[in-house]
Design a protein around this motif. Structure first.
Motif, PDB file in Angstrom:
ATOM      1  N   ILE A  55     -12.697   0.356   2.931  1.00 24.82           N
ATOM      2  CA  ILE A  55     -13.085  -0.734   2.042  1.00 24.82           C
ATOM      3  C   ILE A  55     -12.323  -0.536   0.741  1.00 24.82           C
ATOM      4  O   ILE A  55     -12.397   0.533   0.127  1.00 24.82           O
ATOM      5  CB  ILE A  55     -14.607  -0.729   1.770  1.00 24.82           C
ATOM      6  N   HIS A  56     -11.569  -1.552   0.310  1.00 25.20           N
ATOM      7  CA  HIS A  56     -10.723  -1.368  -0.867  1.00 25.20           C
ATOM      8  C   HIS A  56     -10.410  -2.704  -1.509  1.00 25.20           C
ATOM      9  O   HIS A  56     -10.605  -3.780  -0.906  1.00 25.20           O
ATOM     10  CB  HIS A  56      -9.417  -0.664  -0.479  1.00 25.20           C
ATOM     11  N   ASP A  57      -9.898  -2.638  -2.718  1.00 21.95           N
ATOM     12  CA  ASP A  57      -9.384  -3.811  -3.407  1.00 21.95           C
ATOM     13  C   ASP A  57      -8.042  -4.180  -2.772  1.00 21.95           C
ATOM     14  O   ASP A  57      -7.154  -3.331  -2.654  1.00 21.95           O
ATOM     15  CB  ASP A  57      -9.210  -3.483  -4.895  1.00 21.95           C
ATOM     16  N   PHE A  58      -7.894  -5.428  -2.352  1.00 22.04           N
ATOM     17  CA  PHE A  58      -6.654  -5.821  -1.688  1.00 22.04           C
ATOM     18  C   PHE A  58      -5.437  -5.661  -2.596  1.00 22.04           C
ATOM     19  O   PHE A  58      -4.315  -5.546  -2.113  1.00 22.04           O
ATOM     20  CB  PHE A  58      -6.747  -7.280  -1.227  1.00 22.04           C
ATOM     21  N   ALA A  59      -5.636  -5.676  -3.904  1.00 20.95           N
ATOM     22  CA  ALA A  59      -4.525  -5.537  -4.840  1.00 20.95           C
ATOM     23  C   ALA A  59      -4.113  -4.081  -5.042  1.00 20.95           C
ATOM     24  O   ALA A  59      -3.135  -3.813  -5.744  1.00 20.95           O
ATOM     25  CB  ALA A  59      -4.884  -6.159  -6.187  1.00 20.95           C
ATOM     26  N   GLU A  60      -4.841  -3.146  -4.424  1.00 18.03           N
ATOM     27  CA  GLU A  60      -4.516  -1.718  -4.516  1.00 18.03           C
ATOM     28  C   GLU A  60      -4.682  -1.103  -3.136  1.00 18.03           C
ATOM     29  O   GLU A  60      -5.788  -0.729  -2.750  1.00 18.03           O
ATOM     30  CB  GLU A  60      -5.414  -1.017  -5.544  1.00 18.03           C
ATOM     31  N   LEU A  61      -3.598  -0.978  -2.411  1.00 22.72           N
ATOM     32  CA  LEU A  61      -3.664  -0.449  -1.057  1.00 22.72           C
ATOM     33  C   LEU A  61      -3.703   1.076  -1.087  1.00 22.72           C
ATOM     34  O   LEU A  61      -2.828   1.706  -1.698  1.00 22.72           O
ATOM     35  CB  LEU A  61      -2.457  -0.924  -0.247  1.00 22.72           C
ATOM     36  N   PRO A  62      -4.685   1.681  -0.440  1.00 21.62           N
ATOM     37  CA  PRO A  62      -4.848   3.143  -0.488  1.00 21.62           C
ATOM     38  C   PRO A  62      -3.958   3.864   0.524  1.00 21.62           C
ATOM     39  O   PRO A  62      -4.428   4.661   1.341  1.00 21.62           O
ATOM     40  CB  PRO A  62      -6.333   3.321  -0.164  1.00 21.62           C
ATOM     41  N   PHE A  63      -2.672   3.586   0.485  1.00 22.86           N
ATOM     42  CA  PHE A  63      -1.725   4.187   1.421  1.00 22.86           C
ATOM     43  C   PHE A  63      -0.480   4.638   0.669  1.00 22.86           C
ATOM     44  O   PHE A  63      -0.113   4.044  -0.359  1.00 22.86           O
ATOM     45  CB  PHE A  63      -1.336   3.196   2.522  1.00 22.86           C
ATOM     46  N   ASP A  64       0.176   5.677   1.192  1.00 19.30           N
ATOM     47  CA  ASP A  64       1.396   6.175   0.566  1.00 19.30           C
ATOM     48  C   ASP A  64       2.520   5.151   0.682  1.00 19.30           C
ATOM     49  O   ASP A  64       2.527   4.310   1.582  1.00 19.30           O
ATOM     50  CB  ASP A  64       1.846   7.481   1.235  1.00 19.30           C
ATOM     51  N   ALA A  65       3.470   5.255  -0.226  1.00 22.04           N
ATOM     52  CA  ALA A  65       4.650   4.399  -0.155  1.00 22.04           C
ATOM     53  C   ALA A  65       5.435   4.714   1.118  1.00 22.04           C
ATOM     54  O   ALA A  65       5.496   5.857   1.565  1.00 22.04           O
ATOM     55  CB  ALA A  65       5.529   4.616  -1.385  1.00 22.04           C
ATOM     56  N   HIS A  66       6.009   3.681   1.703  1.00 22.85           N
ATOM     57  CA  HIS A  66       6.847   3.813   2.901  1.00 22.85           C
ATOM     58  C   HIS A  66       6.097   4.506   4.047  1.00 22.85           C
ATOM     59  O   HIS A  66       6.623   5.419   4.683  1.00 22.85           O
ATOM     60  CB  HIS A  66       8.125   4.599   2.580  1.00 22.85           C
ATOM     61  N   SER A  67       4.879   4.055   4.324  1.00 20.06           N
ATOM     62  CA  SER A  67       4.078   4.719   5.353  1.00 20.06           C
ATOM     63  C   SER A  67       3.604   3.791   6.472  1.00 20.06           C
ATOM     64  O   SER A  67       3.102   4.270   7.484  1.00 20.06           O
ATOM     65  CB  SER A  67       2.847   5.380   4.709  1.00 20.06           C
ATOM     66  N   ILE A  68       3.763   2.474   6.311  1.00 20.08           N
ATOM     67  CA  ILE A  68       3.245   1.524   7.291  1.00 20.08           C
ATOM     68  C   ILE A  68       4.394   0.719   7.903  1.00 20.08           C
ATOM     69  O   ILE A  68       5.285   0.259   7.189  1.00 20.08           O
ATOM     70  CB  ILE A  68       2.222   0.550   6.644  1.00 20.08           C
ATOM     71  N   ASP A  69       4.365   0.559   9.221  1.00 18.85           N
ATOM     72  CA  ASP A  69       5.420  -0.170   9.922  1.00 18.85           C
ATOM     73  C   ASP A  69       5.168  -1.676   9.962  1.00 18.85           C
ATOM     74  O   ASP A  69       6.108  -2.470   9.945  1.00 18.85           O
ATOM     75  CB  ASP A  69       5.541   0.338  11.365  1.00 18.85           C
ATOM     76  N   LEU A  70       3.893  -2.067  10.051  1.00 23.08           N
ATOM     77  CA  LEU A  70       3.545  -3.482  10.192  1.00 23.08           C
ATOM     78  C   LEU A  70       2.252  -3.768   9.437  1.00 23.08           C
ATOM     79  O   LEU A  70       1.282  -3.019   9.555  1.00 23.08           O
ATOM     80  CB  LEU A  70       3.360  -3.842  11.672  1.00 23.08           C
ATOM     81  N   ILE A  71       2.252  -4.859   8.660  1.00 22.29           N
ATOM     82  CA  ILE A  71       1.052  -5.307   7.958  1.00 22.29           C
ATOM     83  C   ILE A  71       0.821  -6.778   8.288  1.00 22.29           C
ATOM     84  O   ILE A  71       1.755  -7.583   8.234  1.00 22.29           O
ATOM     85  CB  ILE A  71       1.175  -5.130   6.432  1.00 22.29           C
TER      86      ILE A  71
END
Length: 228
Positions: A55-71
């Motif tokens: 659960i998070h604020d959509f304007a602040e993604l709790p993930f490291d930079a360059h860590s997700i392949d698809l959003i």
């Protein structure tokens, strides 16, 4: 359409942000697929097939930079207070050549016209908090973030009616809309790729060495023959 777009996108980490009522990653082959939301959904909410992990604020993604392949952002931006910031965060966490798929309501449609008149009469067809973002405008936002916009698809050409009977009567408009006025569908799905300036895909190093040596040998032989 989401299944069709996600099934052939390869990688390790896929993320769906918002709208837990649908499983936008159902067809994805990635080993890690997560759903996040801005609040914990109702336990009795129908249709949810994947658990919310964060659960998070959509304007602040709790993930490291360059860590997700698809959003995948299903109808997130038009109900967000800071849609630009969400896109900036998406660009930050995507890997180079990572992809984002966005669904949105189209202003230039019968649904868009119905929503506009609803603001005057206070009789809304869609949630009144929604602020439709036009397809060209969204493309401009993505280009400013060095996101290369690829394919776009439109759908939902029937008028904004809630009666199943009238939806059936207007069903002919779906095929007609795809053929005659494709850009006036009520919903669009847009896909974009994160490009990083200065990066170039090259072939394996052994191919370069093989080519260079093939060009060098005849020149050396020629030199020897001329000297002899």
């Amino acid at each position: 359409m989401l299944d069709k777009l996600t099934v052939d996108i390869f990688g390790f980490n896929a993320l769906q942000i918002g709208l837990p009522q649908i499983d936008a990653l159902a067809a994805s082959r990635m080993p890690h697929r997560w759903l996040t939301n801005s609040r914990m959904p109702d336990e009795n909410q129908p249709g949810q097939k994947r658990p919310v992990v964060v659960i998070h604020d959509f304007a602040e993604l709790p993930f490291d930079a360059h860590s997700i392949d698809l959003i995948v952002l299903p109808h997130v931006l038009e109900f967000a207070a800071e849609p630009h910031q969400i896109l900036r965060e998406v660009e930050r966490v995507l890997i180079p050549e990572g992809r984002v798929i966005i669904t949105g309501f189209n202003r230039a449609s019968l649904w868009g016209a119905r929503q506009a008149t609803g603001r005057l009469s206070k009789n809304y067809f869609l949630p009144k908090e929604g602020e439709f973002i036009s397809h060209p405008r969204l493309k401009d936002w993505l280009k400013l973030l060095n996101m290369e916009v690829g394919s776009s698809d439109f759908g939902c050409y029937a008028p904004p009616v809630k009666s199943e009977k009238w939806l059936q009567r207007y069903s002919f408009m779906e095929k007609a809309g795809q053929r005659w006025w494709p850009y006036f569908g009520a919903v669009y799905i847009l896909q974009a790729v994160k490009r990083v300036k200065g990066m170039h895909l090259i072939g394996p190093a052994w191919k370069q060495k093989r080519v260079s040596s093939a060009h060098a040998l005849p020149v050396a032989n020629k030199s020897k023959e001329s000297n002899g």
